[in-house]
Design a protein around this motif. Structure first.
Motif, PDB file in Angstrom:
ATOM      1  N   VAL A  52      40.074  46.092  34.268  1.00  0.00           N
ATOM      2  CA  VAL A  52      40.982  46.181  35.406  1.00  0.00           C
ATOM      3  C   VAL A  52      41.061  44.820  36.079  1.00  0.00           C
ATOM      4  O   VAL A  52      40.034  44.160  36.302  1.00  0.00           O
ATOM      5  N   MET A  53      42.259  44.391  36.406  1.00  0.00           N
ATOM      6  CA  MET A  53      42.473  43.160  37.164  1.00  0.00           C
ATOM      7  C   MET A  53      42.604  43.544  38.631  1.00  0.00           C
ATOM      8  O   MET A  53      43.428  44.398  38.984  1.00  0.00           O
ATOM      9  N   ALA A  54      41.775  42.938  39.485  1.00  0.00           N
ATOM     10  CA  ALA A  54      41.780  43.292  40.910  1.00  0.00           C
ATOM     11  C   ALA A  54      41.604  42.040  41.759  1.00  0.00           C
ATOM     12  O   ALA A  54      41.067  41.027  41.303  1.00  0.00           O
ATOM     13  N   VAL A  55      42.063  42.129  43.015  1.00  0.00           N
ATOM     14  CA  VAL A  55      41.981  40.991  43.928  1.00  0.00           C
ATOM     15  C   VAL A  55      41.361  41.427  45.255  1.00  0.00           C
ATOM     16  O   VAL A  55      41.290  42.619  45.571  1.00  0.00           O
ATOM     17  N   HIS A  56      40.939  40.437  46.026  1.00  0.00           N
ATOM     18  CA  HIS A  56      40.471  40.697  47.390  1.00  0.00           C
ATOM     19  C   HIS A  56      41.685  41.071  48.240  1.00  0.00           C
ATOM     20  O   HIS A  56      42.789  40.547  48.023  1.00  0.00           O
ATOM     21  N   LYS A  68      50.669  41.863  45.843  1.00  0.00           N
ATOM     22  CA  LYS A  68      50.480  43.313  45.758  1.00  0.00           C
ATOM     23  C   LYS A  68      50.618  43.833  44.326  1.00  0.00           C
ATOM     24  O   LYS A  68      50.235  44.961  44.030  1.00  0.00           O
ATOM     25  N   THR A  69      51.203  43.022  43.456  1.00  0.00           N
ATOM     26  CA  THR A  69      51.390  43.401  42.053  1.00  0.00           C
ATOM     27  C   THR A  69      50.919  42.258  41.166  1.00  0.00           C
ATOM     28  O   THR A  69      50.723  41.108  41.623  1.00  0.00           O
ATOM     29  N   LEU A  70      50.778  42.535  39.886  1.00  0.00           N
ATOM     30  CA  LEU A  70      50.367  41.500  38.946  1.00  0.00           C
ATOM     31  C   LEU A  70      51.436  40.418  38.844  1.00  0.00           C
ATOM     32  O   LEU A  70      51.113  39.226  38.751  1.00  0.00           O
ATOM     33  N   ARG A  71      52.690  40.797  38.887  1.00  0.00           N
ATOM     34  CA  ARG A  71      53.778  39.821  38.851  1.00  0.00           C
ATOM     35  C   ARG A  71      53.701  38.891  40.045  1.00  0.00           C
ATOM     36  O   ARG A  71      53.844  37.668  39.915  1.00  0.00           O
ATOM     37  N   GLY A 104      38.674  50.373  49.525  1.00  0.00           N
ATOM     38  CA  GLY A 104      39.647  49.419  50.037  1.00  0.00           C
ATOM     39  C   GLY A 104      39.162  47.984  50.068  1.00  0.00           C
ATOM     40  O   GLY A 104      39.830  47.113  50.634  1.00  0.00           O
ATOM     41  N   LYS A 105      38.014  47.703  49.456  1.00  0.00           N
ATOM     42  CA  LYS A 105      37.475  46.346  49.463  1.00  0.00           C
ATOM     43  C   LYS A 105      38.035  45.487  48.339  1.00  0.00           C
ATOM     44  O   LYS A 105      37.845  44.277  48.310  1.00  0.00           O
ATOM     45  N   MET A 106      38.729  46.131  47.405  1.00  0.00           N
ATOM     46  CA  MET A 106      39.458  45.426  46.351  1.00  0.00           C
ATOM     47  C   MET A 106      40.789  46.121  46.140  1.00  0.00           C
ATOM     48  O   MET A 106      40.909  47.333  46.353  1.00  0.00           O
ATOM     49  N   ARG A 107      41.777  45.339  45.695  1.00  0.00           N
ATOM     50  CA  ARG A 107      43.088  45.909  45.386  1.00  0.00           C
ATOM     51  C   ARG A 107      43.348  45.756  43.887  1.00  0.00           C
ATOM     52  O   ARG A 107      43.452  44.633  43.382  1.00  0.00           O
ATOM     53  N   PRO A 108      43.444  46.852  43.160  1.00  0.00           N
ATOM     54  CA  PRO A 108      43.714  46.754  41.719  1.00  0.00           C
ATOM     55  C   PRO A 108      45.171  46.374  41.459  1.00  0.00           C
ATOM     56  O   PRO A 108      46.076  46.865  42.142  1.00  0.00           O
ATOM     57  N   LEU A 109      45.374  45.508  40.490  1.00  0.00           N
ATOM     58  CA  LEU A 109      46.726  45.086  40.136  1.00  0.00           C
ATOM     59  C   LEU A 109      47.218  45.740  38.848  1.00  0.00           C
ATOM     60  O   LEU A 109      48.384  46.110  38.747  1.00  0.00           O
ATOM     61  N   ALA A 110      46.333  45.858  37.870  1.00  0.00           N
ATOM     62  CA  ALA A 110      46.745  46.438  36.585  1.00  0.00           C
ATOM     63  C   ALA A 110      45.538  46.754  35.730  1.00  0.00           C
ATOM     64  O   ALA A 110      44.461  46.171  35.901  1.00  0.00           O
ATOM     65  N   PRO A 156      48.918  50.807  37.459  1.00  0.00           N
ATOM     66  CA  PRO A 156      49.747  50.656  36.250  1.00  0.00           C
ATOM     67  C   PRO A 156      49.029  49.870  35.167  1.00  0.00           C
ATOM     68  O   PRO A 156      48.078  49.122  35.424  1.00  0.00           O
ATOM     69  N   THR A 157      49.467  50.040  33.945  1.00  0.00           N
ATOM     70  CA  THR A 157      48.978  49.201  32.858  1.00  0.00           C
ATOM     71  C   THR A 157      49.622  47.820  32.994  1.00  0.00           C
ATOM     72  O   THR A 157      50.602  47.640  33.722  1.00  0.00           O
ATOM     73  N   ALA A 158      49.075  46.848  32.291  1.00  0.00           N
ATOM     74  CA  ALA A 158      49.656  45.506  32.326  1.00  0.00           C
ATOM     75  C   ALA A 158      51.094  45.536  31.812  1.00  0.00           C
ATOM     76  O   ALA A 158      51.965  44.838  32.339  1.00  0.00           O
ATOM     77  N   ALA A 159      51.341  46.365  30.796  1.00  0.00           N
ATOM     78  CA  ALA A 159      52.700  46.475  30.261  1.00  0.00           C
ATOM     79  C   ALA A 159      53.643  47.037  31.322  1.00  0.00           C
ATOM     80  O   ALA A 159      54.773  46.553  31.491  1.00  0.00           O
TER      81      ALA A 159
END
Length: 338
Positions: A142-146, A152-155, A231-237, A251-254
């Motif tokens: 999983v890709m996640a950010v602080h 808010k999205t991977l894009r 809520g300490k991390m936000r998942p992107l994909a 969502p998946t990366a695709a």
């Protein structure tokens, strides 16, 4: 008279052949490996050599299969953690073990297929020194950010990284890990530059992301699901072909617009090269039954991993394919493990 001589001679020949056969049979008992091959397997406990300390996905998966494999094999299956040197200590130990099926390597994908490209003086070879026993599970990443990261999205994250080359950091469990090599692949695919911050394990990496010291991470679901839920991390994909039950809304990366990015870590069992085919067959049958058991399925679901049993031939194909694929990524990114 001549008939009597013939019968006497034949008797002597038969007696000599019988004596010779007995002598040969007894002498074979002292030839290394022969006596072992004539005993039924297993004749003592089977050790699963785990290349990491207790805890974490690799160790967890190994412990899942202990009870059902013990029941099937009729001998204790024992976990032996031989951590260190990015899995090389455990791999070297099993590679040099007697090829009798009693010492098995719990192989981790990037150790097994990536280390040959990251360590110039490796003392073991994944193809020369090991014979596949069976695939156990795969784990997506999983890709996640602080939460402070505006993307808010991977894009949006990719656009942010392109606008700020070298200013964003990502944390992983260490140099040469699946997340490290995977993000380097993502960088190559999408022309972005973010800086790698390696840690000694997923735990410290997650804590620094939660603290806001590092902006992004890539990890297996169990490593960060609690932080996502709080809520300490936000998942992107999710870097997988399908969404995962632990995070059904991610969502998946695709689906996020990056169809070429999938990142799975696999766990599999390997025996020393030269292990008798009958022994490998008995082991892989025990693995298959273990992965079909209700207890293992429940444990796998709780751990966020997907059961994906593969027999030896199929696992061998995966290993060869992955060595070829990841070696290119590793060499392009000039990755060297600690």
């Amino acid at each position: 008279m001549q008939l009597r001589k013939f019968v006497t001679s034949a008797s002597k020949v038969a007696g000599f052949s019988s004596t010779l056969g007995l002598v040969m049979a007894l002498s074979l008992q002292f030839v290394p490996g022969v006596a072992q091959s004539q005993t039924s397997f297993p004749s003592r406990p089977v050790n699963l050599i785990v290349p990491v300390p207790p805890g974490g996905i690799l160790d967890t998966v190994a412990r899942m299969v202990v009870p059902p494999m013990t029941q099937t094999l009729g001998q204790p299956v024992v976990i032996d953690n031989k951590a260190g040197a990015s899995g090389n200590i455990a791999a070297s130990f099993v590679a040099k073990s007697a090829p009798d099926g009693h010492n098995l390597l719990v192989g981790y994908s990037m150790f097994h297929v990536g280390n040959p490209s990251m360590f110039p003086n490796l003392t073991w070879d994944p193809l020369r020194d090991f014979t596949p026993v069976g695939m156990l599970v795969v784990s997506p990443h999983v890709m996640a950010v602080h939460p402070s990261v505006p993307a808010k999205t991977l894009r949006e994250f990719v656009d942010l990284a392109r606008a700020n080359p070298g200013k964003l950091n990502y944390a992983t469990s260490g140099n040469g890990s699946v997340p490290h090599v995977g993000v380097e692949l993502f960088k190559q695919q999408n022309n972005v530059f973010i800086t790698h911050i390696p840690y000694r394990g997923a735990g410290p990496a997650m804590l620094d992301v939660v603290a806001g010291n590092v902006q992004m991470t890539v990890a297996t679901p169990p490593s960060l699901v609690s932080f996502v839920q709080s809520g300490k991390m936000r998942p992107l994909a999710v870097a997988a072909s399908k969404r995962i039950p632990l995070m059904p809304d991610v969502p998946t990366a695709a689906e996020a617009g990056f169809p070429g990015f999938e990142l799975e870590a696999w766990v599999a069992l390997f025996a020393p090269m030269g292990t008798p085919p009958a022994t490998v067959q008995k082991l892989t049958e025990a693995v298959k039954l273990a992965m079909e058991s209700l207890s293992v399925r429940k444990s796998a679901e709780a751990a966020g991993v997907e059961i994906r049993y593969m027999p030896p031939a199929q696992l061998d194909s995966v290993v060869r394919k992955d060595i070829q694929y990841w070696s290119k990524v590793i060499k392009t990114a000039n990755i060297r493990a600690d």
